[in-house]
Design an enzyme around this catalytic site. Structure first.
Site, PDB file in Angstrom:
ATOM      1  N   GLU A 173       0.826  -1.205   0.000  1.00 11.60           N
ATOM      2  CA  GLU A 173       0.000   0.000   0.000  1.00 11.60           C
ATOM      3  C   GLU A 173       0.860   1.254   0.000  1.00 11.60           C
ATOM      4  OE1 GLU A 173      -3.459  -2.550   0.864  1.00 11.60           O
ATOM      5  OE2 GLU A 173      -1.493  -2.514   1.817  1.00 11.60           O
ATOM      6  N   THR A 174       0.326   2.269  -0.660  1.00 11.30           N
ATOM      7  CA  THR A 174       0.809   3.640  -0.530  1.00 11.30           C
ATOM      8  C   THR A 174      -0.325   4.455   0.057  1.00 11.30           C
ATOM      9  OG1 THR A 174       2.328   3.465  -2.419  1.00 11.30           O
ATOM     10  CG2 THR A 174       1.646   5.678  -1.757  1.00 11.30           C
TER      11      THR A 174
END
Length: 263
Positions: free
Chosen positions: A46-47
């Site tokens: 994830e970002t």
């Protein structure tokens, strides 16, 4: 445009363990397709992107390399770590507004941060979804359904030994498949998280999964405070509490990288 970018290992106090997340603080939202492209370029599970709302309140969104997701624990922990360690935030609590409602993060003992997330208890099901058994190459003792499919096994060794076939597991019509079992001495339960449908074959440590796992194990073990361990190759620990309809998850975070990106 130059933007700050941090990479943080979450749910660990040691570099090169836990779950790495990219964190990109913004002054205002970028187009969704730009944030998705940044997440794909980062190529981490994830970002997280956040923008200030007022005072201790922020808005937050999370992207895997392929899709936006509605809830992510480790990247929220990483975002709070960035605010406290690198962005000058000094308040006792941060409130992130998200698709899953307000998510609170506060300082805890032993240098940890505590996430306050909604509980998402699973319900037992009897049928094996298409792709599950061929995907896991193992047969769980029990199946439970929430946002993810929870597969309960008898021992930690069985969970560690899983070598899933992602070509089959991606057919399972849930966000992800979680394998879980009782833990060893001092650990209440262990888990692993497989999410090929959202572009994450195996997530190292998954906060959002514990919003489903903690209600199950709290009921099974008859206790509300639980020490959980995700037994991926990187591994990580979560100190959890079921409090009414909320799950509290505490963990450490350490910064690996600070830099800038150009978009």
């Amino acid at each position: 445009m130059q933007l700050p970018l941090y990479q943080v290992d979450a749910f660990t106090d040691t570099l090169f363990a836990g779950n790495p997340a990219a964190v990109c603080p913004l002054s205002e939202w970028l187009p969704a397709e730009t944030m998705q492209a940044i997440a794909a370029e980062n190529n981490l599970a994830e970002t997280a992107f956040f923008v200030p709302r007022s005072g201790a309140e922020f808005e937050i969104r999370w992207f895997t390399p392929t899709v936006e997701v509605e809830l992510c624990g480790h990247a929220t922990l990483a975002s709070a770590h960035v605010l406290y360690q690198h962005r000058g935030f000094v308040g006792p609590e941060i409130v992130f507004h998200s698709q899953s409602g307000p998510l609170r993060v506060s300082r805890a003992e032993a240098g940890r941060l505590t996430l306050d997330f909604p509980a998402r208890p699973p319900q037992p099901i009897s049928l094996h979804p298409e792709g599950l058994l061929d995907g896991l190459r193992a047969t769980p003792l029990q199946l439970l359904a929430g946002p993810d499919l929870v597969c309960v096994f008898g021992s930690e060794d069985e969970v560690r030994a899983l070598r899933p076939d992602m070509a089959h597991l991606i057919k399972v019509e849930y966000r992800a498949v979680i394998a879980t079992a009782p833990g060893p001495e001092g650990i209440d339960f262990v888990s692993r998280f497989f999410g090929p449908r959202v572009g994450v074959p195996e997530d190292p440590v998954t906060g959002s999964a514990h919003t489903t796992l903690v209600p199950y194990w709290a009921a099974r073990l008859g206790k509300t405070h639980l020490h959980a361990r995700q037994v991926s190759a990187r591994g990580g620990d979560l100190w959890c509490e079921l409090r009414d309809d909320r799950v509290l998850m505490s963990g450490h975070a350490v910064t690996y990288l600070r830099g800038e990106i150009e978009v």
